[in-house]
Design a protein around this motif. Sequence first.
Motif, PDB file in Angstrom:
ATOM      1  N   ARG A   9       8.720   2.714  -1.712  1.00  0.00           N
ATOM      2  CA  ARG A   9       8.294   3.587  -2.820  1.00  0.00           C
ATOM      3  C   ARG A   9       9.449   3.899  -3.758  1.00  0.00           C
ATOM      4  O   ARG A   9       9.233   4.074  -4.969  1.00  0.00           O
ATOM      5  CB  ARG A   9       7.677   4.882  -2.287  1.00  0.00           C
ATOM      6  CG  ARG A   9       8.621   5.745  -1.472  1.00  0.00           C
ATOM      7  CD  ARG A   9       7.941   7.023  -0.976  1.00  0.00           C
ATOM      8  NE  ARG A   9       8.830   7.790  -0.111  1.00  0.00           N
ATOM      9  CZ  ARG A   9       9.758   8.628  -0.546  1.00  0.00           C
ATOM     10  NH1 ARG A   9       9.920   8.796  -1.868  1.00  0.00           N
ATOM     11  NH2 ARG A   9      10.525   9.285   0.289  1.00  0.00           N
ATOM     12  N   TRP A  67       9.287  -6.907 -11.371  1.00  0.00           N
ATOM     13  CA  TRP A  67       8.354  -5.796 -11.235  1.00  0.00           C
ATOM     14  C   TRP A  67       7.048  -6.243 -10.589  1.00  0.00           C
ATOM     15  O   TRP A  67       6.457  -5.517  -9.779  1.00  0.00           O
ATOM     16  CB  TRP A  67       8.081  -5.160 -12.590  1.00  0.00           C
ATOM     17  CG  TRP A  67       6.927  -4.193 -12.591  1.00  0.00           C
ATOM     18  CD1 TRP A  67       5.767  -4.293 -13.280  1.00  0.00           C
ATOM     19  CD2 TRP A  67       6.844  -2.961 -11.852  1.00  0.00           C
ATOM     20  NE1 TRP A  67       4.954  -3.222 -13.031  1.00  0.00           N
ATOM     21  CE2 TRP A  67       5.596  -2.388 -12.161  1.00  0.00           C
ATOM     22  CE3 TRP A  67       7.696  -2.306 -10.985  1.00  0.00           C
ATOM     23  CZ2 TRP A  67       5.169  -1.184 -11.613  1.00  0.00           C
ATOM     24  CZ3 TRP A  67       7.275  -1.098 -10.423  1.00  0.00           C
ATOM     25  CH2 TRP A  67       6.031  -0.554 -10.743  1.00  0.00           C
ATOM     26  N   ASN A  68       6.597  -7.448 -10.894  1.00  0.00           N
ATOM     27  CA  ASN A  68       5.362  -7.947 -10.292  1.00  0.00           C
ATOM     28  C   ASN A  68       5.485  -8.055  -8.781  1.00  0.00           C
ATOM     29  O   ASN A  68       4.481  -7.934  -8.060  1.00  0.00           O
ATOM     30  CB  ASN A  68       5.001  -9.310 -10.886  1.00  0.00           C
ATOM     31  CG  ASN A  68       4.539  -9.202 -12.328  1.00  0.00           C
ATOM     32  OD1 ASN A  68       4.032  -8.160 -12.749  1.00  0.00           O
ATOM     33  ND2 ASN A  68       4.734 -10.263 -13.093  1.00  0.00           N
ATOM     34  N   THR A  69       6.689  -8.278  -8.296  1.00  0.00           N
ATOM     35  CA  THR A  69       6.936  -8.293  -6.848  1.00  0.00           C
ATOM     36  C   THR A  69       7.058  -6.880  -6.304  1.00  0.00           C
ATOM     37  O   THR A  69       6.434  -6.529  -5.287  1.00  0.00           O
ATOM     38  CB  THR A  69       8.222  -9.081  -6.538  1.00  0.00           C
ATOM     39  OG1 THR A  69       8.060 -10.434  -6.967  1.00  0.00           O
ATOM     40  CG2 THR A  69       8.533  -9.061  -5.048  1.00  0.00           C
ATOM     41  N   VAL A  70       7.831  -6.060  -6.976  1.00  0.00           N
ATOM     42  CA  VAL A  70       8.133  -4.715  -6.471  1.00  0.00           C
ATOM     43  C   VAL A  70       6.892  -3.827  -6.446  1.00  0.00           C
ATOM     44  O   VAL A  70       6.728  -3.009  -5.526  1.00  0.00           O
ATOM     45  CB  VAL A  70       9.249  -4.073  -7.324  1.00  0.00           C
ATOM     46  CG1 VAL A  70       9.418  -2.595  -7.002  1.00  0.00           C
ATOM     47  CG2 VAL A  70      10.565  -4.796  -7.090  1.00  0.00           C
ATOM     48  N   ARG A  71       6.019  -3.985  -7.400  1.00  0.00           N
ATOM     49  CA  ARG A  71       4.846  -3.104  -7.455  1.00  0.00           C
ATOM     50  C   ARG A  71       3.942  -3.262  -6.239  1.00  0.00           C
ATOM     51  O   ARG A  71       3.154  -2.359  -5.919  1.00  0.00           O
ATOM     52  CB  ARG A  71       4.056  -3.373  -8.742  1.00  0.00           C
ATOM     53  CG  ARG A  71       3.358  -4.707  -8.780  1.00  0.00           C
ATOM     54  CD  ARG A  71       2.898  -5.081 -10.173  1.00  0.00           C
ATOM     55  NE  ARG A  71       2.011  -4.086 -10.739  1.00  0.00           N
ATOM     56  CZ  ARG A  71       1.537  -4.120 -11.982  1.00  0.00           C
ATOM     57  NH1 ARG A  71       1.898  -5.115 -12.799  1.00  0.00           N
ATOM     58  NH2 ARG A  71       0.732  -3.187 -12.417  1.00  0.00           N
ATOM     59  N   GLU A  72       4.061  -4.375  -5.525  1.00  0.00           N
ATOM     60  CA  GLU A  72       3.248  -4.626  -4.338  1.00  0.00           C
ATOM     61  C   GLU A  72       4.022  -4.452  -3.034  1.00  0.00           C
ATOM     62  O   GLU A  72       3.497  -4.746  -1.962  1.00  0.00           O
ATOM     63  CB  GLU A  72       2.692  -6.060  -4.396  1.00  0.00           C
ATOM     64  CG  GLU A  72       1.899  -6.392  -5.648  1.00  0.00           C
ATOM     65  CD  GLU A  72       0.654  -5.533  -5.802  1.00  0.00           C
ATOM     66  OE1 GLU A  72       0.123  -5.039  -4.774  1.00  0.00           O
ATOM     67  OE2 GLU A  72       0.203  -5.339  -6.954  1.00  0.00           O
ATOM     68  N   GLU A  99       9.175   2.310 -17.867  1.00  0.00           N
ATOM     69  CA  GLU A  99       8.338   3.181 -18.691  1.00  0.00           C
ATOM     70  C   GLU A  99       9.153   4.021 -19.672  1.00  0.00           C
ATOM     71  O   GLU A  99       8.609   4.521 -20.663  1.00  0.00           O
ATOM     72  CB  GLU A  99       7.488   4.090 -17.803  1.00  0.00           C
ATOM     73  CG  GLU A  99       6.414   3.329 -17.032  1.00  0.00           C
ATOM     74  CD  GLU A  99       5.543   4.233 -16.180  1.00  0.00           C
ATOM     75  OE1 GLU A  99       5.880   5.443 -16.054  1.00  0.00           O
ATOM     76  OE2 GLU A  99       4.532   3.751 -15.649  1.00  0.00           O
ATOM     77  N   ARG A 137       9.929   0.917  -5.937  1.00  0.00           N
ATOM     78  CA  ARG A 137       8.850   0.859  -6.923  1.00  0.00           C
ATOM     79  C   ARG A 137       8.990   1.931  -7.995  1.00  0.00           C
ATOM     80  O   ARG A 137       8.934   1.633  -9.200  1.00  0.00           O
ATOM     81  CB  ARG A 137       7.507   1.015  -6.195  1.00  0.00           C
ATOM     82  CG  ARG A 137       6.283   0.889  -7.080  1.00  0.00           C
ATOM     83  CD  ARG A 137       5.015   0.832  -6.252  1.00  0.00           C
ATOM     84  NE  ARG A 137       4.880   1.964  -5.324  1.00  0.00           N
ATOM     85  CZ  ARG A 137       5.052   1.876  -3.991  1.00  0.00           C
ATOM     86  NH1 ARG A 137       5.373   0.740  -3.426  1.00  0.00           N
ATOM     87  NH2 ARG A 137       4.901   2.959  -3.240  1.00  0.00           N
ATOM     88  N   GLU A 138       9.171   3.184  -7.586  1.00  0.00           N
ATOM     89  CA  GLU A 138       9.149   4.278  -8.558  1.00  0.00           C
ATOM     90  C   GLU A 138      10.408   4.303  -9.435  1.00  0.00           C
ATOM     91  O   GLU A 138      10.338   4.691 -10.604  1.00  0.00           O
ATOM     92  CB  GLU A 138       8.959   5.611  -7.851  1.00  0.00           C
ATOM     93  CG  GLU A 138       7.605   5.747  -7.173  1.00  0.00           C
ATOM     94  CD  GLU A 138       6.448   5.415  -8.112  1.00  0.00           C
ATOM     95  OE1 GLU A 138       6.433   5.922  -9.258  1.00  0.00           O
ATOM     96  OE2 GLU A 138       5.564   4.637  -7.711  1.00  0.00           O
ATOM     97  N   ARG A 150       9.795   1.535 -11.917  1.00  0.00           N
ATOM     98  CA  ARG A 150       8.746   1.987 -12.828  1.00  0.00           C
ATOM     99  C   ARG A 150       9.317   2.961 -13.859  1.00  0.00           C
ATOM    100  O   ARG A 150       9.012   2.884 -15.054  1.00  0.00           O
ATOM    101  CB  ARG A 150       7.620   2.666 -12.049  1.00  0.00           C
ATOM    102  CG  ARG A 150       6.402   3.030 -12.928  1.00  0.00           C
ATOM    103  CD  ARG A 150       5.521   4.066 -12.245  1.00  0.00           C
ATOM    104  NE  ARG A 150       5.081   3.657 -10.930  1.00  0.00           N
ATOM    105  CZ  ARG A 150       4.016   2.901 -10.696  1.00  0.00           C
ATOM    106  NH1 ARG A 150       3.286   2.456 -11.707  1.00  0.00           N
ATOM    107  NH2 ARG A 150       3.672   2.591  -9.455  1.00  0.00           N
TER     108      ARG A 150
END
Length: 269
Positions: free
Chosen positions: A186, A141-146, A197, A189-190, A193
Amino acid sequence: MAAVAVHNAVLGEGRPMLPYAEAGRPEGTPIVLVHGYLDSWWTFEPMLRAMLPGLHAYAPTQRGHGDADKPSDGYRPDDFADDLLAFMDSVGLQRAVLVGGSSGGVQARILAGRRPDRVSGLVLLGVPGSLADKPRVGEFWNTVRELKDPVDRALATDLADGLTATPVGRGFLKTVVDESLKAPARVWRETLRGLLEADLRATLTGILVPTLVVWGDQDPLLNRADQQTILDAIPDSRLLVYEGAGHLVYWEDPERVLRDLAAFAADRF
């Protein structure tokens, strides 16, 4: 080798167009193959080609993925579950066995819990009970969020290449990587996410349909305790362990998956 036909499903006003592959005899037990994160119907191509006579499979590509429409939003597990029900309506399926691969099992089990009248059985192939305790997912996630477009091919290749315990065909691997790169940054990422969540343990409640849990004991993402979380939550469930297999058992041994699926489905109809 079974013939595979590809069609488009129009889910209705405000919903995306989803390509889907279909294989098997019309009189066969209907099954819906639900792919996971970044995949498309192509992830099930080895199973579709080896389809058994007693099964009739549908494999939709979900919103944002592959050649499906890519709306600006709607990438939570609940959204994918709603699309799954709309897909069944669009192809005239009143009841089916849902087969979720990897994170695709999350939306499959959401639908099974909400609409048991439409789901005759649930098969979970390497599906997480929870993601909250998976350090490797948090690191990803730390990679994908950027992420920015275009997504780096090396990232997609490393992701696909590290999920099996035994080698798969390089041509097939290239295809699934190509498919994952059709999803814009996106969507990478989404969708992730949404999975992170969501309360994934809560999606296991209220499932009363018979459930088969399949897990490879060399899975680099999920351990036996994680699968026990699923078994403890679903009353009518049982575990099938594939010794020596990794996370994507349907890549590594599609024929065995089909045999076990056919045996399970035979009791549902």
